[in-house]
Write a protein that holds these residues in place. Structure first.
Motif, PDB file in Angstrom:
ATOM      1  N   ASP A   3       0.852  -1.177   0.000  1.00 19.17           N
ATOM      2  CA  ASP A   3       0.000   0.000   0.000  1.00 19.17           C
ATOM      3  C   ASP A   3       0.892   1.232   0.000  1.00 19.17           C
ATOM      4  O   ASP A   3       1.660   1.436   0.928  1.00 19.17           O
ATOM      5  CB  ASP A   3      -0.894  -0.028   1.240  1.00 19.17           C
ATOM      6  N   ARG A   4       0.818   2.042  -1.033  1.00 17.14           N
ATOM      7  CA  ARG A   4       1.705   3.195  -1.170  1.00 17.14           C
ATOM      8  C   ARG A   4       1.012   4.519  -0.887  1.00 17.14           C
ATOM      9  O   ARG A   4       1.501   5.558  -1.256  1.00 17.14           O
ATOM     10  CB  ARG A   4       2.304   3.221  -2.570  1.00 17.14           C
ATOM     11  N   ARG A   5      -0.138   4.458  -0.252  1.00 15.75           N
ATOM     12  CA  ARG A   5      -0.835   5.698   0.059  1.00 15.75           C
ATOM     13  C   ARG A   5      -0.110   6.417   1.188  1.00 15.75           C
ATOM     14  O   ARG A   5       0.202   5.817   2.207  1.00 15.75           O
ATOM     15  CB  ARG A   5      -2.280   5.416   0.459  1.00 15.75           C
ATOM     16  N   SER A  25      -6.963   8.474   0.754  1.00 19.78           N
ATOM     17  CA  SER A  25      -7.688   7.443   0.017  1.00 19.78           C
ATOM     18  C   SER A  25      -7.130   7.404  -1.406  1.00 19.78           C
ATOM     19  O   SER A  25      -6.436   8.321  -1.843  1.00 19.78           O
ATOM     20  CB  SER A  25      -9.186   7.753  -0.008  1.00 19.78           C
ATOM     21  N   GLU A  26      -7.439   6.333  -2.123  1.00 18.40           N
ATOM     22  CA  GLU A  26      -6.989   6.233  -3.523  1.00 18.40           C
ATOM     23  C   GLU A  26      -7.551   7.391  -4.343  1.00 18.40           C
ATOM     24  O   GLU A  26      -6.861   7.967  -5.174  1.00 18.40           O
ATOM     25  CB  GLU A  26      -7.418   4.893  -4.132  1.00 18.40           C
ATOM     26  N   HIS A  27      -8.813   7.730  -4.109  1.00 14.91           N
ATOM     27  CA  HIS A  27      -9.450   8.834  -4.825  1.00 14.91           C
ATOM     28  C   HIS A  27      -8.716  10.150  -4.545  1.00 14.91           C
ATOM     29  O   HIS A  27      -8.415  10.904  -5.467  1.00 14.91           O
ATOM     30  CB  HIS A  27     -10.916   8.957  -4.411  1.00 14.91           C
ATOM     31  N   LEU A  29      -5.670  10.587  -3.577  1.00 11.66           N
ATOM     32  CA  LEU A  29      -4.328  10.541  -4.172  1.00 11.66           C
ATOM     33  C   LEU A  29      -4.386  10.860  -5.664  1.00 11.66           C
ATOM     34  O   LEU A  29      -3.595  11.666  -6.172  1.00 11.66           O
ATOM     35  CB  LEU A  29      -3.737   9.157  -3.931  1.00 11.66           C
ATOM     36  N   ARG A  30      -5.356  10.269  -6.370  1.00 16.50           N
ATOM     37  CA  ARG A  30      -5.501  10.554  -7.803  1.00 16.50           C
ATOM     38  C   ARG A  30      -5.845  12.026  -8.035  1.00 16.50           C
ATOM     39  O   ARG A  30      -5.305  12.676  -8.923  1.00 16.50           O
ATOM     40  CB  ARG A  30      -6.589   9.666  -8.422  1.00 16.50           C
TER      41      ARG A  30
END
Length: 105
Positions: A3-5, A25-27, A29-30
């Motif tokens: 996990d790279r967050r 969160s992934e969102h 980060l994007r």
């Protein structure tokens, strides 16, 4: 797969209730990279942003007052907003710039 967050440990002496560990969160980060923001911007938002509770989440808002009040906050940070699930959970849901800030609590 690892996990790279990014995770941020924030110490807010002026509002200790919001101190703690925050994870992107992934969102978020994007959105952060899509909007040309970096981890330093997020860290400043979490550390110095005004906390407003709205729509079931905690919003960390950097506005003109925070730019003038805290030396590490640069003028480019004006309008930066982070939406966090809750202060207890500490998940950053999204990050964006907005010139129309939320009303003061």
């Amino acid at each position: 797969m690892t996990d790279r967050r990014p995770t941020f440990i924030i110490d807010r002496t002026h509002y200790p209730k919001a101190s703690g560990q925050y994870e992107m969160s992934e969102h978020a980060l994007r959105r952060m990279y899509a909007r040309s923001l970096g981890p330093g911007d997020v860290r400043r938002g979490l550390r110095f942003g005004r906390v407003v509770f709205a729509r079931g989440a905690a919003h960390f808002v950097l506005g003109k007052n925070e730019v003038g009040r805290y030396k590490p906050v640069v003028p480019d940070d004006d309008g930066l907003q982070l939406v966090v699930s809750s202060l207890n959970e500490g998940t950053v849901l999204t990050v964006y710039r907005n010139t129309e800030t939320l009303p003061r609590a």
